[in-house]
Design a protein around this motif. Structure first.
Motif, PDB file in Angstrom:
ATOM      1  N   LEU A 107       0.818  -1.208   0.000  1.00  0.00           N
ATOM      2  CA  LEU A 107       0.000   0.000   0.000  1.00  0.00           C
ATOM      3  C   LEU A 107       0.855   1.263   0.000  1.00  0.00           C
ATOM      4  O   LEU A 107       0.511   2.252  -0.658  1.00  0.00           O
ATOM      5  N   LEU A 108       1.970   1.243   0.726  1.00  0.00           N
ATOM      6  CA  LEU A 108       2.866   2.403   0.714  1.00  0.00           C
ATOM      7  C   LEU A 108       3.427   2.622  -0.694  1.00  0.00           C
ATOM      8  O   LEU A 108       3.567   3.759  -1.149  1.00  0.00           O
ATOM      9  N   GLN A 109       3.725   1.531  -1.395  1.00  0.00           N
ATOM     10  CA  GLN A 109       4.230   1.657  -2.757  1.00  0.00           C
ATOM     11  C   GLN A 109       3.184   2.274  -3.683  1.00  0.00           C
ATOM     12  O   GLN A 109       3.519   2.963  -4.644  1.00  0.00           O
ATOM     13  N   LYS A 129      -4.190  20.890  -9.940  1.00  0.00           N
ATOM     14  CA  LYS A 129      -5.638  20.966 -10.115  1.00  0.00           C
ATOM     15  C   LYS A 129      -6.338  20.518  -8.843  1.00  0.00           C
ATOM     16  O   LYS A 129      -5.734  19.891  -7.962  1.00  0.00           O
ATOM     17  N   ALA A 130      -7.618  20.814  -8.778  1.00  0.00           N
ATOM     18  CA  ALA A 130      -8.410  20.431  -7.603  1.00  0.00           C
ATOM     19  C   ALA A 130      -8.392  18.923  -7.412  1.00  0.00           C
ATOM     20  O   ALA A 130      -8.321  18.431  -6.281  1.00  0.00           O
ATOM     21  N   ARG A 131      -8.439  18.169  -8.524  1.00  0.00           N
ATOM     22  CA  ARG A 131      -8.442  16.702  -8.418  1.00  0.00           C
ATOM     23  C   ARG A 131      -7.126  16.190  -7.838  1.00  0.00           C
ATOM     24  O   ARG A 131      -7.085  15.191  -7.131  1.00  0.00           O
ATOM     25  N   ASP A 132      -6.011  16.904  -8.138  1.00  0.00           N
ATOM     26  CA  ASP A 132      -4.719  16.510  -7.597  1.00  0.00           C
ATOM     27  C   ASP A 132      -4.667  16.723  -6.089  1.00  0.00           C
ATOM     28  O   ASP A 132      -4.154  15.889  -5.337  1.00  0.00           O
ATOM     29  N   ILE A 133      -5.192  17.871  -5.659  1.00  0.00           N
ATOM     30  CA  ILE A 133      -5.234  18.171  -4.219  1.00  0.00           C
ATOM     31  C   ILE A 133      -6.092  17.140  -3.506  1.00  0.00           C
ATOM     32  O   ILE A 133      -5.739  16.636  -2.432  1.00  0.00           O
ATOM     33  N   PHE A 134      -7.236  16.809  -4.113  1.00  0.00           N
ATOM     34  CA  PHE A 134      -8.131  15.806  -3.536  1.00  0.00           C
ATOM     35  C   PHE A 134      -7.431  14.454  -3.425  1.00  0.00           C
ATOM     36  O   PHE A 134      -7.548  13.757  -2.409  1.00  0.00           O
ATOM     37  N   ALA A 135      -6.678  14.093  -4.456  1.00  0.00           N
ATOM     38  CA  ALA A 135      -5.960  12.811  -4.465  1.00  0.00           C
ATOM     39  C   ALA A 135      -4.900  12.770  -3.366  1.00  0.00           C
ATOM     40  O   ALA A 135      -4.733  11.747  -2.683  1.00  0.00           O
ATOM     41  N   VAL A 136      -4.187  13.864  -3.182  1.00  0.00           N
ATOM     42  CA  VAL A 136      -3.151  13.922  -2.149  1.00  0.00           C
ATOM     43  C   VAL A 136      -3.777  13.822  -0.755  1.00  0.00           C
ATOM     44  O   VAL A 136      -3.251  13.123   0.123  1.00  0.00           O
ATOM     45  N   VAL A 137      -4.899  14.503  -0.557  1.00  0.00           N
ATOM     46  CA  VAL A 137      -5.599  14.429   0.734  1.00  0.00           C
ATOM     47  C   VAL A 137      -6.045  12.992   1.008  1.00  0.00           C
ATOM     48  O   VAL A 137      -5.901  12.483   2.132  1.00  0.00           O
ATOM     49  N   LEU A 138      -6.566  12.331  -0.014  1.00  0.00           N
ATOM     50  CA  LEU A 138      -6.974  10.929   0.135  1.00  0.00           C
ATOM     51  C   LEU A 138      -5.781  10.061   0.528  1.00  0.00           C
ATOM     52  O   LEU A 138      -5.875   9.223   1.433  1.00  0.00           O
ATOM     53  N   ALA A 139      -4.666  10.276  -0.167  1.00  0.00           N
ATOM     54  CA  ALA A 139      -3.469   9.474   0.074  1.00  0.00           C
ATOM     55  C   ALA A 139      -2.928   9.690   1.484  1.00  0.00           C
ATOM     56  O   ALA A 139      -2.590   8.721   2.188  1.00  0.00           O
ATOM     57  N   THR A 143      -2.939   6.930   4.387  1.00  0.00           N
ATOM     58  CA  THR A 143      -1.652   6.505   4.939  1.00  0.00           C
ATOM     59  C   THR A 143      -1.626   6.671   6.459  1.00  0.00           C
ATOM     60  O   THR A 143      -1.111   5.811   7.180  1.00  0.00           O
ATOM     61  N   PHE A 144      -2.187   7.768   6.946  1.00  0.00           N
ATOM     62  CA  PHE A 144      -2.245   8.004   8.390  1.00  0.00           C
ATOM     63  C   PHE A 144      -3.014   6.883   9.085  1.00  0.00           C
ATOM     64  O   PHE A 144      -2.560   6.315  10.091  1.00  0.00           O
ATOM     65  N   LEU A 145      -4.172   6.539   8.547  1.00  0.00           N
ATOM     66  CA  LEU A 145      -4.982   5.483   9.150  1.00  0.00           C
ATOM     67  C   LEU A 145      -4.299   4.124   9.027  1.00  0.00           C
ATOM     68  O   LEU A 145      -4.347   3.304   9.954  1.00  0.00           O
ATOM     69  N   LEU A 146      -3.661   3.881   7.896  1.00  0.00           N
ATOM     70  CA  LEU A 146      -2.977   2.610   7.666  1.00  0.00           C
ATOM     71  C   LEU A 146      -1.847   2.392   8.668  1.00  0.00           C
ATOM     72  O   LEU A 146      -1.690   1.300   9.223  1.00  0.00           O
ATOM     73  N   LEU A 147      -1.075   3.451   8.912  1.00  0.00           N
ATOM     74  CA  LEU A 147       0.121   3.319   9.745  1.00  0.00           C
ATOM     75  C   LEU A 147      -0.159   3.440  11.237  1.00  0.00           C
ATOM     76  O   LEU A 147       0.614   2.948  12.052  1.00  0.00           O
ATOM     77  N   THR A 148      -1.245   4.100  11.605  1.00  0.00           N
ATOM     78  CA  THR A 148      -1.533   4.303  13.023  1.00  0.00           C
ATOM     79  C   THR A 148      -2.717   3.480  13.522  1.00  0.00           C
ATOM     80  O   THR A 148      -2.902   3.355  14.725  1.00  0.00           O
ATOM     81  N   ASN A 149      -3.522   2.956  12.579  1.00  0.00           N
ATOM     82  CA  ASN A 149      -4.766   2.263  12.933  1.00  0.00           C
ATOM     83  C   ASN A 149      -5.649   3.141  13.810  1.00  0.00           C
ATOM     84  O   ASN A 149      -6.346   2.665  14.705  1.00  0.00           O
ATOM     85  N   LEU A 281      -9.900   0.958   6.520  1.00  0.00           N
ATOM     86  CA  LEU A 281     -10.425   2.229   6.025  1.00  0.00           C
ATOM     87  C   LEU A 281      -9.332   2.995   5.289  1.00  0.00           C
ATOM     88  O   LEU A 281      -9.563   3.562   4.212  1.00  0.00           O
ATOM     89  N   GLY A 282      -8.113   3.004   5.854  1.00  0.00           N
ATOM     90  CA  GLY A 282      -6.988   3.656   5.189  1.00  0.00           C
ATOM     91  C   GLY A 282      -6.678   3.013   3.852  1.00  0.00           C
ATOM     92  O   GLY A 282      -6.386   3.701   2.859  1.00  0.00           O
ATOM     93  N   THR A 283      -6.749   1.684   3.813  1.00  0.00           N
ATOM     94  CA  THR A 283      -6.544   0.955   2.562  1.00  0.00           C
ATOM     95  C   THR A 283      -7.555   1.399   1.517  1.00  0.00           C
ATOM     96  O   THR A 283      -7.212   1.633   0.352  1.00  0.00           O
ATOM     97  N   SER A 284      -8.799   1.518   1.928  1.00  0.00           N
ATOM     98  CA  SER A 284      -9.864   1.931   1.001  1.00  0.00           C
ATOM     99  C   SER A 284      -9.592   3.315   0.431  1.00  0.00           C
ATOM    100  O   SER A 284      -9.804   3.568  -0.761  1.00  0.00           O
ATOM    101  N   LEU A 285      -9.105   4.232   1.271  1.00  0.00           N
ATOM    102  CA  LEU A 285      -8.822   5.591   0.801  1.00  0.00           C
ATOM    103  C   LEU A 285      -7.672   5.608  -0.206  1.00  0.00           C
ATOM    104  O   LEU A 285      -7.731   6.306  -1.217  1.00  0.00           O
ATOM    105  N   ILE A 286      -6.617   4.818   0.062  1.00  0.00           N
ATOM    106  CA  ILE A 286      -5.481   4.765  -0.854  1.00  0.00           C
ATOM    107  C   ILE A 286      -5.894   4.156  -2.192  1.00  0.00           C
ATOM    108  O   ILE A 286      -5.547   4.674  -3.269  1.00  0.00           O
ATOM    109  N   LEU A 287      -6.655   3.071  -2.149  1.00  0.00           N
ATOM    110  CA  LEU A 287      -7.102   2.443  -3.391  1.00  0.00           C
ATOM    111  C   LEU A 287      -8.070   3.344  -4.148  1.00  0.00           C
ATOM    112  O   LEU A 287      -8.036   3.404  -5.383  1.00  0.00           O
TER     113      LEU A 287
END
Length: 314
Positions: A107-109, A129-139, A143-149, A281-287
């Motif tokens: 997932l980190l990859q 673009k707005a979509r890029d900002i949205f994508a970074v926020v999702l990522a 990642t925060f949820l994935l690594l900290t649970n 949940l973090g996995t879902s956001l990254i995917l």
């Protein structure tokens, strides 16, 4: 693609992505229970898989295999791609698995698109673009949820695993951006095959494949090694490449997201890795971030497809 049936493409990409994900989990088992080192596994799997891919390419078109070496510029490019792309991606990914687990490392990859966005914006190839900002926020959220649970008390995997995983994403971003011209001009099988061999030779300087203590290996060890090298590397790349003959790149990217899912499922069910609700949940956001960028993309040159053929890599 014409009027040819599309179902073979779906089978190829689903199997290829699944083999990649399972291969990461099997590698984790080899690291933890058989004492196999990252350096040895990377050098061995790259050399063997690279040779097999070139044999396959030779069977298809024997004249094309060595053609890339007749071009001086291509020779330099393939060496750079092999060492800074193929080898870097493979080593950092495996190091992250060894220090953590296959699910989190995979997932980190998959954060590579974020670094591609950053590069394209900084080099002014595209505007933010707005979509890029949205994508970074999702990522970042994923990642925060994935690594900290969901808890700031500590990381779900060691910090060293996280660092290698992030470096793996950066290496995959370079791998993806640099691969375009080479793959288009010289063919995927040739480029990937030679890149694996050169990367394998590079790692062999540090850890030769023939220098390993196999006295304590069991039959399972050999079977798992065979799976990682053949199915998790060579066949996974080959099937992904074959799928592009039947499907659009966008479709292969979407279905390629099965890789982290299979890594998670096999890690939880087979290796009994703990994976909390917030990590799912973090996995879902990254995917979702990967799927979002794959569906809503603008110009062809800004495509954020994760090319594992490589992508495949995973």
């Amino acid at each position: 693609m014409g009027n040819q049936p599309r179902w073979p493409g779906f089978i190829f990409v689903i199997l290829g992505a699944s083999f990649w994900g399972i291969g990461g989990t099997v590698a984790q088992r080899l690291f933890q229970e058989d004492g196999i080192t990252v350096e040895w596994l990377v050098s061995t799997r790259l050399l063997i898989a690279g040779i097999l891919l070139l044999v396959l390419s030779f069977i298809r078109d024997r004249k094309q295999v060595l053609k890339i070496w007749s071009d001086k510029k291509a020779r330099i490019q393939i060496v750079i791609y092999s060492l800074l792309g193929m080898l870097a991606v493979q080593y950092t990914y495996m190091a992250s698995i060894q220090l953590g687990n296959a699910a989190v490392a995979t997932l980190l990859q998959y954060l590579a698109p974020v670094f591609i966005i950053i590069y394209l914006v900084l080099t002014k190839v595209s505007k933010l673009k707005a979509r890029d900002i949205f994508a970074v926020v999702l990522a970042l959220s994923g990642t925060f949820l994935l690594l900290t649970n969901g808890s700031l008390a500590g990381l779900s995997v060691p910090a060293s695993s996280v660092i290698w995983g992030i470096i793996s994403a950066i290496a995959l971003a370079f791998y993806t951006l640099y691969a375009g011209v080479l793959l288009k001009k010289w063919g995927s099988l040739n480029v990937i095959g030679w890149a694996m061999i050169i990367g394998g030779i590079g790692m062999s300087i540090i850890q030769p494949p023939w220098s390993v203590d196999s006295s304590n290996w069991s039959i399972d060890t050999y079977l798992f090694l065979g799976f990682v090298i053949l199915f998790g590397t060579m066949i996974a790349f080959w099937f992904y490449i074959e799928s592009l003959k039947y499907l659009k790149p966008q479709e292969t990217t979407l279905l390629g997201s099965l890789e982290p899912l299979t890594a998670i499922i096999t890690s939880v069910l087979w290796l009994h890795i703990s994976f909390g609700i917030y990590q799912f949940l973090g996995t879902s956001l990254i995917l979702f971030m990967v799927l979002y960028l794959s569906i809503f993309k603008d110009k062809p040159e800004e495509s954020l497809q994760i090319i594992r053929t490589e992508e495949l890599g995973s």
